[in-house]
Scaffold this motif. Structure first.
Motif, PDB file in Angstrom:
ATOM      1  N   LEU A  63       0.808  -1.217   0.000  1.00  0.00           N
ATOM      2  CA  LEU A  63       0.000   0.000   0.000  1.00  0.00           C
ATOM      3  C   LEU A  63       0.843   1.270   0.000  1.00  0.00           C
ATOM      4  CD1 LEU A  63      -2.862  -0.895   2.538  1.00  0.00           C
ATOM      5  CD2 LEU A  63      -2.779  -1.258   0.067  1.00  0.00           C
ATOM      6  N   ASP A  64       2.164   1.107  -0.062  1.00  0.00           N
ATOM      7  CA  ASP A  64       3.067   2.263   0.037  1.00  0.00           C
ATOM      8  C   ASP A  64       2.787   3.055   1.310  1.00  0.00           C
ATOM      9  OD1 ASP A  64       4.523   1.781  -2.232  1.00  0.00           O
ATOM     10  OD2 ASP A  64       3.251   2.999  -3.528  1.00  0.00           O
ATOM     11  N   ALA A  65       2.538   2.334   2.393  1.00  0.00           N
ATOM     12  CA  ALA A  65       2.194   2.963   3.673  1.00  0.00           C
ATOM     13  C   ALA A  65       3.394   2.963   4.604  1.00  0.00           C
ATOM     14  CB  ALA A  65       1.024   2.222   4.322  1.00  0.00           C
ATOM     15  N   ARG A  66       3.545   4.038   5.354  1.00  0.00           N
ATOM     16  CA  ARG A  66       4.666   4.160   6.286  1.00  0.00           C
ATOM     17  C   ARG A  66       4.322   3.688   7.688  1.00  0.00           C
ATOM     18  NH1 ARG A  66       5.495  10.395   5.142  1.00  0.00           N
ATOM     19  NH2 ARG A  66       3.232  10.141   5.122  1.00  0.00           N
ATOM     20  N   SER A  67       3.042   3.477   7.968  1.00  0.00           N
ATOM     21  CA  SER A  67       2.615   3.098   9.309  1.00  0.00           C
ATOM     22  C   SER A  67       1.232   2.480   9.236  1.00  0.00           C
ATOM     23  CB  SER A  67       2.574   4.328  10.218  1.00  0.00           C
ATOM     24  OG  SER A  67       1.574   5.235   9.756  1.00  0.00           O
ATOM     25  N   GLY A  68       0.758   1.979  10.389  1.00  0.00           N
ATOM     26  CA  GLY A  68      -0.580   1.428  10.434  1.00  0.00           C
ATOM     27  C   GLY A  68      -1.640   2.471  10.137  1.00  0.00           C
ATOM     28  N   THR A  69      -1.429   3.668  10.655  1.00  0.00           N
ATOM     29  CA  THR A  69      -2.374   4.755  10.390  1.00  0.00           C
ATOM     30  C   THR A  69      -2.447   5.061   8.904  1.00  0.00           C
ATOM     31  OG1 THR A  69      -2.022   5.754  12.559  1.00  0.00           O
ATOM     32  CG2 THR A  69      -2.893   7.185  10.825  1.00  0.00           C
ATOM     33  N   ASP A  70      -1.288   5.172   8.275  1.00  0.00           N
ATOM     34  CA  ASP A  70      -1.224   5.453   6.844  1.00  0.00           C
ATOM     35  C   ASP A  70      -1.898   4.335   6.050  1.00  0.00           C
ATOM     36  OD1 ASP A  70      -0.549   6.906   4.601  1.00  0.00           O
ATOM     37  OD2 ASP A  70       1.490   6.113   4.468  1.00  0.00           O
ATOM     38  N   ALA A  71      -1.666   3.081   6.454  1.00  0.00           N
ATOM     39  CA  ALA A  71      -2.271   1.943   5.751  1.00  0.00           C
ATOM     40  C   ALA A  71      -3.796   1.978   5.846  1.00  0.00           C
ATOM     41  CB  ALA A  71      -1.734   0.633   6.333  1.00  0.00           C
ATOM     42  N   VAL A  72      -4.314   2.289   7.034  1.00  0.00           N
ATOM     43  CA  VAL A  72      -5.768   2.354   7.198  1.00  0.00           C
ATOM     44  C   VAL A  72      -6.365   3.462   6.339  1.00  0.00           C
ATOM     45  CG1 VAL A  72      -7.628   2.868   8.823  1.00  0.00           C
ATOM     46  CG2 VAL A  72      -5.786   1.312   9.486  1.00  0.00           C
ATOM     47  N   LEU A  73      -5.705   4.617   6.312  1.00  0.00           N
ATOM     48  CA  LEU A  73      -6.199   5.722   5.494  1.00  0.00           C
ATOM     49  C   LEU A  73      -6.227   5.351   4.020  1.00  0.00           C
ATOM     50  CD1 LEU A  73      -4.410   8.708   7.270  1.00  0.00           C
ATOM     51  CD2 LEU A  73      -6.865   8.228   7.265  1.00  0.00           C
ATOM     52  N   ARG A  74      -5.219   4.638   3.546  1.00  0.00           N
ATOM     53  CA  ARG A  74      -5.204   4.203   2.139  1.00  0.00           C
ATOM     54  C   ARG A  74      -6.273   3.129   1.904  1.00  0.00           C
ATOM     55  NH1 ARG A  74      -1.115   6.708  -0.066  1.00  0.00           N
ATOM     56  NH2 ARG A  74       0.753   7.183   1.163  1.00  0.00           N
ATOM     57  N   TRP A  75      -6.390   2.208   2.842  1.00  0.00           N
ATOM     58  CA  TRP A  75      -7.377   1.136   2.719  1.00  0.00           C
ATOM     59  C   TRP A  75      -8.794   1.688   2.647  1.00  0.00           C
ATOM     60  CZ3 TRP A  75      -7.856  -3.834   1.642  1.00  0.00           C
ATOM     61  CH2 TRP A  75      -8.985  -4.533   2.068  1.00  0.00           C
ATOM     62  N   LEU A  76      -9.061   2.716   3.438  1.00  0.00           N
ATOM     63  CA  LEU A  76     -10.394   3.300   3.480  1.00  0.00           C
ATOM     64  C   LEU A  76     -10.601   4.366   2.406  1.00  0.00           C
ATOM     65  CD1 LEU A  76     -10.914   3.648   7.338  1.00  0.00           C
ATOM     66  CD2 LEU A  76     -11.823   1.885   5.806  1.00  0.00           C
ATOM     67  N   GLY A  77      -9.541   4.720   1.680  1.00  0.00           N
ATOM     68  CA  GLY A  77      -9.681   5.684   0.604  1.00  0.00           C
ATOM     69  C   GLY A  77      -9.737   7.121   1.058  1.00  0.00           C
ATOM     70  N   THR A  78      -9.231   7.412   2.260  1.00  0.00           N
ATOM     71  CA  THR A  78      -9.276   8.777   2.766  1.00  0.00           C
ATOM     72  C   THR A  78      -7.941   9.515   2.612  1.00  0.00           C
ATOM     73  OG1 THR A  78      -8.768   7.994   4.993  1.00  0.00           O
ATOM     74  CG2 THR A  78     -11.084   8.273   4.416  1.00  0.00           C
ATOM     75  N   THR A  79      -7.002   8.909   1.884  1.00  0.00           N
ATOM     76  CA  THR A  79      -5.759   9.581   1.557  1.00  0.00           C
ATOM     77  C   THR A  79      -5.400   9.166   0.139  1.00  0.00           C
ATOM     78  OG1 THR A  79      -3.558  10.102   2.488  1.00  0.00           O
ATOM     79  CG2 THR A  79      -4.104   7.784   2.265  1.00  0.00           C
ATOM     80  N   PRO A  80      -4.682  10.008  -0.609  1.00  0.00           N
ATOM     81  CA  PRO A  80      -4.408   9.683  -2.009  1.00  0.00           C
ATOM     82  C   PRO A  80      -3.671   8.373  -2.186  1.00  0.00           C
ATOM     83  CG  PRO A  80      -3.898  11.971  -1.547  1.00  0.00           C
ATOM     84  CD  PRO A  80      -4.172  11.319  -0.216  1.00  0.00           C
ATOM     85  N   VAL A  81      -4.072   7.606  -3.195  1.00  0.00           N
ATOM     86  CA  VAL A  81      -3.399   6.370  -3.548  1.00  0.00           C
ATOM     87  C   VAL A  81      -2.161   6.695  -4.377  1.00  0.00           C
ATOM     88  CG1 VAL A  81      -3.587   4.249  -4.886  1.00  0.00           C
ATOM     89  CG2 VAL A  81      -5.504   4.990  -3.461  1.00  0.00           C
ATOM     90  N   LEU A  82      -1.029   6.149  -3.983  1.00  0.00           N
ATOM     91  CA  LEU A  82       0.224   6.452  -4.685  1.00  0.00           C
ATOM     92  C   LEU A  82       0.548   5.416  -5.759  1.00  0.00           C
ATOM     93  CD1 LEU A  82       2.496   7.585  -1.703  1.00  0.00           C
ATOM     94  CD2 LEU A  82       1.039   8.963  -3.206  1.00  0.00           C
ATOM     95  N   ARG A  83       0.020   4.222  -5.596  1.00  0.00           N
ATOM     96  CA  ARG A  83       0.363   3.175  -6.538  1.00  0.00           C
ATOM     97  C   ARG A  83      -0.880   2.437  -6.957  1.00  0.00           C
ATOM     98  NH1 ARG A  83       4.942  -0.765  -4.559  1.00  0.00           N
ATOM     99  NH2 ARG A  83       3.293  -1.965  -3.577  1.00  0.00           N
ATOM    100  N   THR A  84      -1.028   2.145  -8.246  1.00  0.00           N
ATOM    101  CA  THR A  84      -2.194   1.409  -8.727  1.00  0.00           C
ATOM    102  C   THR A  84      -1.767   0.160  -9.464  1.00  0.00           C
ATOM    103  OG1 THR A  84      -2.177   2.659 -10.805  1.00  0.00           O
ATOM    104  CG2 THR A  84      -3.489   3.548  -8.997  1.00  0.00           C
TER     105      THR A  84
END
Length: 216
Positions: A195-216
């Motif tokens: 998910l290109d996430a730096r932390s659990g918080t970042d991963a959850v935000l990407r998973w839920l779609g509340t932060t921009p997706v960096l990789r598709t």
């Protein structure tokens, strides 16, 4: 974490006194002492607090100033507020702080949230979690990039992310899925990479779609 497993908590109230006089109780197994601080919180830079709990009416107004002070020390934070809308919850969560909606938690939950903060876990009360997921559901419904990103995860990884996004930590996820905590953490490491996430918080935000997706 201290060897005694007990922590000093700074209770910060924005413009009002700390309203939860029943917390922490004298026999709380996790809190060894409390400090009471008021805006502009400059004194926090010299305190021995392990966690800061901010009580405020509007996190958008009160939290940024506190967060700026805490960044100099790396002390985790927990917000307690009557606001339960998605915007308020997401902004606090995005900053890596836990969120308890006023009236939506008990003293034991407050203590659990404090302990979670000391190990880098972002704790959400049920209403805060619902607000985060409801808003994310609205934003993610037509987000093809986010759906493609989710598809990168295996079925097991998707199960883990669903549980992580409800506020559970690695140990609780392992108990739910009958996996060891080590196995869950290994899965989380793989998930963060995908998910290109730096932390659990970042991963959850990407998973839920509340932060921009960096990789598709």
């Amino acid at each position: 974490m201290r060897s005694s497993q007990r922590f000093v908590v700074a209770l910060a109230s924005a413009g009002r006194t700390w309203p939860h006089e029943d917390w922490p109780p004298p026999d709380d197994p996790y809190v060894s002492g409390v400090l009471r601080v008021s805006p502009p919180y400059d004194g926090l830079a010299e305190t021995t607090a392990d966690v800061v709990v901010l009580h405020c009416e509007d996190p958008a107004v009160s939290f940024p100033g506190l967060l700026e002070v805490l960044r100099t020390r790396g002390v985790p934070a927990l917000v307690v507020s009557p606001r339960r809308d998605t915007e308020a919850v997401v902004e606090v969560f995005r900053a890596g702080a836990g969120y308890l909606v006023e009236g939506d938690h008990c003293p034991a939950m407050m203590s659990s949230a404090v302990v979670a903060a000391t190990v880098g876990h972002t704790y959400l009360s049920p209403s805060a979690c619902d607000a985060l997921r409801e808003g994310a559901g609205r934003m993610a419904a037509t987000d093809d990039a986010m759906q493609r990103l989710r598809a990168l995860l295996s079925p097991r990884e998707q199960q883990i992310m669903e549980l992580l996004s409800t506020g559970l930590g690695a140990r609780q996820i392992g108990q739910r899925l009958r996996l060891s905590e080590k196995t869950v953490r290994n899965n989380l490491s793989n998930i963060y990479a995908k998910l290109d996430a730096r932390s659990g918080t970042d991963a959850v935000l990407r998973w839920l779609g509340t932060t921009p997706v960096l990789r598709t």
